[in-house]
Design a protein around this motif. Structure first.
Motif, PDB file in Angstrom:
ATOM      1  N   LYS A 232       0.818  -1.210   0.000  1.00 31.47           N
ATOM      2  CA  LYS A 232       0.000   0.000   0.000  1.00 31.47           C
ATOM      3  C   LYS A 232       0.863   1.276   0.000  1.00 31.47           C
ATOM      4  N   HIS A 252      -6.557   0.637  -6.294  1.00 25.08           N
ATOM      5  CA  HIS A 252      -6.836  -0.495  -5.398  1.00 25.08           C
ATOM      6  C   HIS A 252      -7.835  -1.420  -6.090  1.00 25.08           C
ATOM      7  N   SER A 274     -11.143  -2.329   1.207  1.00 26.57           N
ATOM      8  CA  SER A 274     -10.518  -3.462   1.889  1.00 26.57           C
ATOM      9  C   SER A 274     -11.578  -4.406   2.449  1.00 26.57           C
ATOM     10  N   LYS A 278     -12.511  -8.182  -3.339  1.00 24.48           N
ATOM     11  CA  LYS A 278     -11.625  -8.182  -4.515  1.00 24.48           C
ATOM     12  C   LYS A 278     -11.026  -9.570  -4.755  1.00 24.48           C
ATOM     13  N   ASP A 299      -5.469  -7.119  -5.855  1.00 33.72           N
ATOM     14  CA  ASP A 299      -5.473  -5.990  -4.910  1.00 33.72           C
ATOM     15  C   ASP A 299      -5.027  -4.664  -5.510  1.00 33.72           C
TER      16      ASP A 299
HETATM   17 MN    MN Z   1      -6.426  -4.287  -0.278  1.00 31.80          MN
END
Ligand code: MN
Ligand code: GTP
Ligand code: SPV
Length: 611
Positions: A232, A252, A274, A278, A299
């Protein structure tokens, strides 16, 4: 050990001639005073030595069950289980450039704080130097980083998540390339006589980004996105700034390749916040005859304009850091098959009596006895879950049977559609197609979701999460939306990806899920492909194009007409209320919200009134 007594001499021992890299490593060694310095080569032999060492120190538990070959379990400190957004900082020179979605501290002040906390932070520990590349070494413009860390767990995890080691180092030298300097310490120095703990960390945490100089400094946490700095911190926060400056997008998103029974293939990216699905969609097993899914990533997606007016997508990562709970043979068999090939690290899952791991939702049957993620005996009567809700599996992506060969394309593939989605109990229908690019950006700009366990804080409240990037935009959120508007100039009109809003999580009138979700999302994907091909049936509603119930292929699906109605409904009263939330949200952007996006809200208001 006092600094003078350390046994390293960076300039002499560095396996490189890259002066900037030597200077960087020397300066961090000077500051943090590690006992040893180890340059990571990424080899199998090194990996074995590191995991042996981590087993000795109690950080890793070697799994002995044949179901998890060459795999390990780790258990974090109970206070270090997720990303810490309140301790994440974007230290741009001007406060305005961090924007209202980020925590900002004046860079000089932050540098002073960091020199304080990093001073001697690696005493008694080994400092590892990890050269890494996000994406492919053979890419036209490879993006390099060097993570310095005092955590061997981070080294073993980074080896799964990114391409690391000697090959990368040689390429950095060959190209005399820029690299993102990324410094990580668990913030738990050991003085002589100190006993180490299995998961060292510090109550005080700093996850800091200097966007202009492209630096990352992370202190105090060993978990996930806080510590695996390629993920990230680099591939989203720093890369989003690089992308703004260089005319591309760092997002993302997952990447899915879908092939229809007519053997036409489409590449679809999807941005969900999050822990909102996904990995599940990236690894979908289609439930409709003749449809084939392959994955390119779960991701992070980098989107770059190609030479012919198209957008190209690629996955800069090399592994999964997936949410374990809910991943099971009946919900995500592709993930389970990849995991079953081994070479994985499981963090905060439960241990089974036969030397394997387990988490809620892995199997239909619950084991009679487990050691839970906190090390306690656990039985099905226990009040707490056996695995932490943000427990993760870390697994190499090339173990995926359904990996698309295009994953290995250094410069990616042409993108056909973008999906935005969140976890909403009400209001947002199963699927809606945007009218055009800017309307699609409006979908992304107003994306919202009920919060999950992937970040610290209360679970279940609705928050706006633009493009699922709220915690990851490395600059001002309004400038970010403006960049999305402008980046389309690089693509030709007919080659722009089409944009859809999806919601797998809407509730029916009885409070249950209106839509079965998971593999049955194939049916939504089929409709999306039909729209791309120009023959899917849709109703024009005030919010965009939604499928008629007949347009969705529901063959063989046991679902009531009532549920489908609830899943697809566009309720003007709900949308009037939604607009109040959108107005409030847009109010927070101030001047930097692009006019075109503000205008989309006005048009929506008019359409709802007129409806
Ligand atoms: Mn993620
Ligand atoms: P990050 O790795 O944190 O970015 O998460 P992610 O977006 O990859 O989320 P993931 O696919 O791991 O899904 C998280 C949770 O969402 C799982 O535990 C699933 O139970 C749930 N989920 C995923 N897809 C669906 C769906 O289609 N319907 C429902 N009801 N739940 C879903
Ligand atoms: C997320 O939170 O979106 C994740 C997990 O993918 S972490 O790597 O911790 O960011």
């Amino acid at each position: 050990m006092a600094p003078g007594e350390n046994i390293w001499d960076i300039a002499k021992d560095a396996p490189t001639t890259h002066q900037k890299l030597i200077d960087f490593v020397a300066s961090i060694a000077e500051l943090t005073e590690p006992q040893n310095v180890h340059w990571v080569d990424g080899s199998e032999e090194e990996h074995t030595r590191l995991t042996d060492h981590l087993v000795d120190t109690g950080t890793l538990t070697r799994l002995t069950s044949p179901d998890f070959p060459n795999s390990f379990a780790a258990f974090s400190d109970p206070a270090d289980v997720a990303r810490v957004e309140s301790r994440t900082f974007i230290c741009s020179e001007k406060e305005r450039d961090a924007g209202f979605t980020n925590n900002w501290v004046e860079p000089e002040e932050m540098r002073k704080t960091l020199s304080g906390v990093f001073q001697g932070a690696m005493r008694g520990r080994t400092m590892y130097v990890i050269p890494f590349v996000m994406g492919h070494l053979e890419a036209d413009d490879p993006k390099f980083g060097v993570e310095i860390t005092d955590s061997a767990y981070v080294v073993t995890s980074m080896r799964i998540m990114a391409r690391i080691g000697t090959d990368v180092l040689r390429k950095i030298e060959e190209l005399d390339a820029f690299f993102v300097p990324a410094v990580h310490s668990v913030g738990a120095p050991l003085e002589p006589g100190d006993e180490d703990v299995p998961w060292p960390c510090n109550e005080d945490k700093y996850i800091v980004h200097f966007p202009e100089s492209r630096e990352i400094w992370s202190f105090g946490s060993g978990y996930g996105g806080n510590a695996l700095l390629g993920k990230k911190c680099y591939a989203l926060r720093i890369a989003s700034v690089m992308a703004r400056d260089e005319g591309w997008l760092a997002e993302h998103m997952l990447i899915l390749k879908l092939t229809s029974p007519e053997q036409k293939s489409y590449y679809i990216s999807a941005a969900f916040p999050s822990a909102c699905g996904k990995t599940n969609l990236a690894l979908i097993d289609p439930t409709l005859e003749g449809w084939k899914a392959e994955t390119l990533g779960d991701d992070i997606t980098w989107i770059r304009p190609g030479a012919n007016g198209e957008f190209r997508v690629m996955n800069p990562e090399a592994g999964y850091f997936g949410v374990a709970p809910g991943t099971g043979w009946h919900t995500n068999a592709n993930a389970m098959r990849a995991i079953a090939k081994g070479n994985s690290i499981f963090t905060n899952c439960a241990l089974t009596d036969d030397g394997g791991v387990w988490w809620e939702g892995m199997t239909e049957e619950t084991p009679e006895h487990l050691i839970d993620w906190t090390g306690q005996n656990w039985t099905p009567d226990s009040d707490e879950p056996a695995a932490h809700p943000n427990a993760r599996f870390c697994t190499p992506i090339d173990q995926t049977d359904m990996l698309a060969p295009e994953y290995f394309e250094p410069n990616g593939v042409k993108l056909d559609a973008i999906l935005f989605g969140g976890r909403r109990k009400t209001t947002v229908p199963l699927v809606t197609e945007a009218r055009d690019w800017n309307h699609g950006i409006f979908f992304g700009a107003t994306l919202s979701s009920e919060t999950t366990a992937a970040a610290e804080g209360q679970v279940g409240t609705v928050r706006r999460d633009p493009m699922a990037m709220l915690p990851f935009i490395g600059y001002d959120a309004g400038d970010y939306l403006k960049h999305w508007v402008e980046v389309s100039d690089a693509a030709s009109e007919e080659d722009l990806p089409r944009i859809f809003l999806v919601n797998w999580f809407r509730r029916n009138r009885d409070g249950g899920f209106a839509w079965p979700g998971f593999a049955e999302n194939t049916r939504v994907l089929k409709w999306i492909v039909e729209r791309l091909e120009g023959h899917g049936e849709a109703t024009e509603t005030p919010i965009g194009f939604t499928p008629t119930p007949e347009a969705l292929d529901l063959s063989g699906l046991e679902v009531s007409d009532q549920d489908i109605e609830d899943a697809l409904k566009v309720d003007p009263a709900e949308w009037a209320e939604e607009l109040v939330g959108i107005d409030e949200w847009f109010g927070e952007f101030g001047e930097s919200l692009p006019e075109t996006i503000r205008a989309e809200a006005e048009q929506l208001r008019q359409r709802i009134k007129a409806d």
